[in-house]
Scaffold this motif. Structure first.
Motif, PDB file in Angstrom:
ATOM      1  N   ALA A  46       0.832  -1.203   0.000  1.00 19.72           N
ATOM      2  CA  ALA A  46       0.000   0.000   0.000  1.00 19.72           C
ATOM      3  C   ALA A  46       0.870   1.258   0.000  1.00 19.72           C
ATOM      4  CB  ALA A  46      -0.931  -0.011   1.207  1.00 19.72           C
ATOM      5  N   VAL A  47       1.977   1.220   0.745  1.00 21.45           N
ATOM      6  CA  VAL A  47       2.907   2.362   0.744  1.00 21.45           C
ATOM      7  C   VAL A  47       3.476   2.549  -0.665  1.00 21.45           C
ATOM      8  CG1 VAL A  47       5.106   3.266   1.613  1.00 21.45           C
ATOM      9  CG2 VAL A  47       3.528   2.113   3.185  1.00 21.45           C
ATOM     10  N   SER A  48       3.826   1.432  -1.309  1.00 28.10           N
ATOM     11  CA  SER A  48       4.464   1.524  -2.624  1.00 28.10           C
ATOM     12  C   SER A  48       3.518   2.094  -3.684  1.00 28.10           C
ATOM     13  CB  SER A  48       4.978   0.158  -3.073  1.00 28.10           C
ATOM     14  OG  SER A  48       3.920  -0.611  -3.586  1.00 28.10           O
ATOM     15  N   MET A  49       2.204   1.951  -3.448  1.00 26.40           N
ATOM     16  CA  MET A  49       1.246   2.494  -4.418  1.00 26.40           C
ATOM     17  C   MET A  49       1.347   4.022  -4.496  1.00 26.40           C
ATOM     18  SD  MET A  49      -1.924  -0.038  -3.482  1.00 26.40           S
ATOM     19  CE  MET A  49      -3.222   0.956  -4.229  1.00 26.40           C
ATOM     20  N   GLY A 108      13.922  -5.711  -3.348  1.00 18.82           N
ATOM     21  CA  GLY A 108      13.557  -5.382  -1.970  1.00 18.82           C
ATOM     22  C   GLY A 108      14.571  -5.785  -0.915  1.00 18.82           C
ATOM     23  N   HIS A 109      15.746  -6.261  -1.309  1.00 26.07           N
ATOM     24  CA  HIS A 109      16.732  -6.723  -0.320  1.00 26.07           C
ATOM     25  C   HIS A 109      17.885  -5.758  -0.109  1.00 26.07           C
ATOM     26  CE1 HIS A 109      15.322 -10.896   0.611  1.00 26.07           C
ATOM     27  NE2 HIS A 109      14.496 -10.517  -0.335  1.00 26.07           N
ATOM     28  N   TYR A 110      17.876  -4.657  -0.869  1.00 25.68           N
ATOM     29  CA  TYR A 110      18.810  -3.585  -0.552  1.00 25.68           C
ATOM     30  C   TYR A 110      18.201  -2.262  -0.977  1.00 25.68           C
ATOM     31  CZ  TYR A 110      20.799  -5.091  -5.196  1.00 25.68           C
ATOM     32  OH  TYR A 110      20.999  -5.512  -6.481  1.00 25.68           O
ATOM     33  N   ALA A 111      18.744  -1.179  -0.424  1.00 22.17           N
ATOM     34  CA  ALA A 111      18.151   0.133  -0.665  1.00 22.17           C
ATOM     35  C   ALA A 111      19.242   1.167  -0.882  1.00 22.17           C
ATOM     36  CB  ALA A 111      17.279   0.529   0.522  1.00 22.17           C
ATOM     37  N   TRP A 112      18.831   2.224  -1.599  1.00 25.01           N
ATOM     38  CA  TRP A 112      19.709   3.349  -1.930  1.00 25.01           C
ATOM     39  C   TRP A 112      19.157   4.561  -1.187  1.00 25.01           C
ATOM     40  CZ3 TRP A 112      18.886   5.681  -7.479  1.00 25.01           C
ATOM     41  CH2 TRP A 112      19.791   6.748  -7.712  1.00 25.01           C
ATOM     42  N   VAL A 113      19.981   5.177  -0.351  1.00 24.38           N
ATOM     43  CA  VAL A 113      19.504   6.299   0.469  1.00 24.38           C
ATOM     44  C   VAL A 113      20.471   7.481   0.341  1.00 24.38           C
ATOM     45  CG1 VAL A 113      18.399   4.757   2.140  1.00 24.38           C
ATOM     46  CG2 VAL A 113      20.736   5.546   2.571  1.00 24.38           C
ATOM     47  N   PRO A 164      14.972  13.432   3.317  1.00 21.82           N
ATOM     48  CA  PRO A 164      15.452  12.038   3.323  1.00 21.82           C
ATOM     49  C   PRO A 164      14.823  11.210   2.198  1.00 21.82           C
ATOM     50  CG  PRO A 164      13.889  12.403   5.109  1.00 21.82           C
ATOM     51  CD  PRO A 164      14.124  13.745   4.481  1.00 21.82           C
ATOM     52  N   VAL A 165      15.642  10.386   1.573  1.00 22.79           N
ATOM     53  CA  VAL A 165      15.225   9.572   0.427  1.00 22.79           C
ATOM     54  C   VAL A 165      15.515   8.102   0.729  1.00 22.79           C
ATOM     55  CG1 VAL A 165      15.553   9.146  -2.039  1.00 22.79           C
ATOM     56  CG2 VAL A 165      15.851  11.461  -1.137  1.00 22.79           C
ATOM     57  N   LEU A 166      14.531   7.239   0.453  1.00 23.77           N
ATOM     58  CA  LEU A 166      14.684   5.782   0.619  1.00 23.77           C
ATOM     59  C   LEU A 166      14.170   5.116  -0.649  1.00 23.77           C
ATOM     60  CD1 LEU A 166      15.038   3.079   2.162  1.00 23.77           C
ATOM     61  CD2 LEU A 166      12.824   3.506   3.259  1.00 23.77           C
ATOM     62  N   MET A 167      15.078   4.541  -1.435  1.00 22.44           N
ATOM     63  CA  MET A 167      14.714   3.908  -2.704  1.00 22.44           C
ATOM     64  C   MET A 167      15.090   2.422  -2.667  1.00 22.44           C
ATOM     65  SD  MET A 167      13.396   6.244  -4.766  1.00 22.44           S
ATOM     66  CE  MET A 167      12.853   7.742  -3.906  1.00 22.44           C
ATOM     67  N   PHE A 168      14.069   1.553  -2.616  1.00 24.30           N
ATOM     68  CA  PHE A 168      14.326   0.110  -2.542  1.00 24.30           C
ATOM     69  C   PHE A 168      14.709  -0.443  -3.909  1.00 24.30           C
ATOM     70  CE2 PHE A 168      11.387   0.829   0.997  1.00 24.30           C
ATOM     71  CZ  PHE A 168      12.046   0.150   2.015  1.00 24.30           C
ATOM     72  N   ILE A 222       9.824   8.067  -0.740  1.00 23.34           N
ATOM     73  CA  ILE A 222       9.983   6.613  -0.798  1.00 23.34           C
ATOM     74  C   ILE A 222       9.762   6.148  -2.231  1.00 23.34           C
ATOM     75  CG2 ILE A 222       9.049   4.408   0.054  1.00 23.34           C
ATOM     76  CD1 ILE A 222       8.165   6.002   2.601  1.00 23.34           C
ATOM     77  N   GLY A 223      10.621   5.251  -2.675  1.00 27.69           N
ATOM     78  CA  GLY A 223      10.487   4.722  -4.026  1.00 27.69           C
ATOM     79  C   GLY A 223      11.000   3.300  -4.072  1.00 27.69           C
TER      80      GLY A 223
END
Length: 545
Positions: free
Chosen positions: A77-80, A148-153, A140-144, A112-113
């Motif tokens: 739901a967040v990703s939508m 989904g097992h690592y993220a770019w921030v 702040p930026v959080l890009m999965f 978030i992305g």
């Protein structure tokens, strides 16, 4: 005896009951939340009274509701509402998408992305925080990553999460560092959690809104049952059981929710949850945990080293002894268990743990399952049937990773056993399909399409044509297979008298159209528990007799 009268009768020339391999003409009578008759129009006519609503769908396909065996509801739901970077073909393109997204959401405290994959970028180089800092120094930026097992921030996200050069790596995963030992903006596996705890700090009201959006989305795709699987500790804060219960009490639960909290040795908590949530619509079904990560990040646990990095074969998320002990203890308490296992080492460890539980606790109908099963060792294929373990798979996953990168990691020998869907089925494994939403879209028809075509990430080439399955087999894996995997085969999964009325109507008959048109087929009507929860057109021809 008085003839029962139906509330609704739906008919079509193409009804796939799941009891045979072809659709046939039929009518279905529904009263309250159950199917009370299935047969020819003549046979079902006596169930029609003056208040019965009658829907005639001509050549549109009627089938059991789609039952997604593996997803993450609230994270989805967040990703939508987040940036989707999957189309990016370079780091610059990804940054441009993030910049536009940031401009469109000035109010959001976090950006978030998801779904970036450097395997598809021109350089194939992993990004770092400095490029994000250039466009967004203060938010702040959080890009999965796509898996989904690592993220770019960015640096701001690291600062809020208090991640510095002195922060220790978690028990499983790592904080990426540059040559000076500073965090480089890549966080692997559990290292993401410190950031997620801040980014996903939603109020109850926001959670209600997220959950409403998820349910609406599911209904529109014909998804009538879902399995919400434990993802990572930090995402647990999204899973508000009180909110789910509130929706159920208000009659607003338009999909059946099966919850799978963490297998982590704490059985008291989950036994309480299992006792508390045990209804037709909302129940704790069992426990889930990770054994490994993913191939592209080389965090999947392999029996032999990676082909392109011989000094590693990945590792298990917990020591094998711990995993086995947790399984034996939970199995003893009657829990079904599911393990994320992508590499052949992880798959073997999952099966070994289930086998140990059988030896220790005695054989029972446990229906444990292994999730994903991407790279299996041929010696383990037959064990699914022997141990009664479900093969829970998401066929579109093999088309999501860039095939060349994937194959480079594992080498040609292991590549023969990638996503062995048909081989597993032939060996007697019970298949259950899902999406892993939000890692993939929630649309069941994309998974069905991949299972029957095996078209890879190029969009043209077929990856292992011998692993294709038939359309009927794929539909059954997405309906009856998931129902069986959750001990609900007596209530769900096929269209038969006495079963719960969870039914979907597609605008076209999948058995009659060119296979490439399957993913574009839309849902006409979705019925859950005998009630219409989605109607593509409100102008259905209703005849009252």
């Amino acid at each position: 005896m008085n003839q029962q009268l139906a509330d609704v009768i739906i008919s079509s020339n193409a009804v796939f009951t799941g009891l045979s391999d072809q659709p046939e003409p039929a009518s279905i009578a529904i009263k309250d939340n159950k199917i009370i008759a299935v047969g020819s129009e003549e046979e079902v006519k006596p169930y029609s009274g003056e208040n019965t609503k009658i829907h005639q769908f001509n050549d549109q396909l009627i089938l059991p509701g789609f039952h997604d065996f593996h997803l993450h509801m609230m994270d989805g739901a967040v990703s939508m509402n987040s940036a989707n970077l999957f189309p990016a073909r370079s780091e610059e393109e990804a940054l441009e998408m993030i910049r536009e997204f940031a401009e469109s959401r000035p109010q959001d405290p976090w950006l978030i992305g998801a779904s970036w994959d450097a395997g598809y970028w021109d350089t194939q180089q992993l990004p770092n925080r400095s490029s994000l800092d250039r466009i967004l120094p203060d938010r702040p930026v959080l890009m999965f990553h796509a898996e989904g097992h690592y993220a770019w921030v960015n640096s701001k996200a690291l600062e809020i999460a208090n991640i510095t050069r002195h922060t220790e790596n978690p028990s499983y995963g790592m904080i990426g560092k540059d040559e000076n030992g500073e965090p480089n903006g890549l966080l692997y596996e559990k290292a993401m959690e410190a950031v997620i705890l801040h980014a996903y700090d939603f109020t109850k009201e926001q959670k209600r809104e997220l959950f409403t959006n998820f349910l609406t989305h599911a209904a529109g795709l014909g998804v009538t049952s879902v399995h919400d699987l434990f993802a990572i500790e930090a995402l647990e804060m999204l899973n508000d059981y009180d909110v789910f219960k509130e929706f159920e009490d208000n009659g607003d639960l338009t999909a059946r929710i099966h919850l799978w909290p963490a297998l982590n040795g704490n059985l008291e908590r989950v036994k309480k949850l299992r006792d508390t949530y045990q209804s037709d619509k909302l129940r704790v079904s069992g426990l889930k945990q990770f054994i490994d990560g993913v191939i592209t990040a080389r965090t999947a646990y392999l029996l032999e080293p990676y082909a392109d990095q011989p000094n590693t074969r990945g590792e298990s998320s917990f020591p094998p002894e711990t995993i086995k002990k947790w399984v034996v203890d939970a199995d003893k308490e009657g829990f079904s268990i599911r393990f994320h296992a992508i590499g052949d080492g992880a798959i073997r460890l999952a099966l070994d743990a289930y086998e140990e539980a059988q030896k220790t606790n005695g054989k029972r109908d446990s229906r444990h399952s292994v999730e994903h099963i991407e790279v299996i060792h041929p010696d383990d294929i037959h064990r699914f049937k022997e141990l009664g373990v479900t093969a829970s798979m998401q066929p579109d996953h093999f088309a999501m990773s860039e095939r060349g990168v994937y194959t480079e990691r594992i080498g040609t020998e292991r590549e023969k056993y990638v996503f062995s869907i048909n081989t597993l089925q032939e060996a007697g494994a019970k298949l259950a399909f899902g999406t892993d939403f939000p890692i993939d879209t929630l649309d069941p028809l994309l998974q069905i399409y991949r299972a029957v075509t095996r078209i890879d990430s190029s969009g043209k080439t077929v990856w292992h044509p011998h692993e294709r399955i038939t359309l009927a087999e794929a539909l059954k894996a997405y309906t009856a297979g998931s129902a069986y995997g959750s001990f609900r085969e007596k209530e769900l999964g096929t269209l038969e008298v006495g079963k719960l009325a969870d039914i979907v109507v597609l605008e076209r008959n999948l058995f009659e159209i060119p296979v490439e048109e399957i993913p574009n087929t839309k849902v006409q009507l979705t019925i859950v528990d005998g009630k219409v929860v989605f109607d593509h057109t409100t102008s259905l021809i209703e005849k009252y007799h």
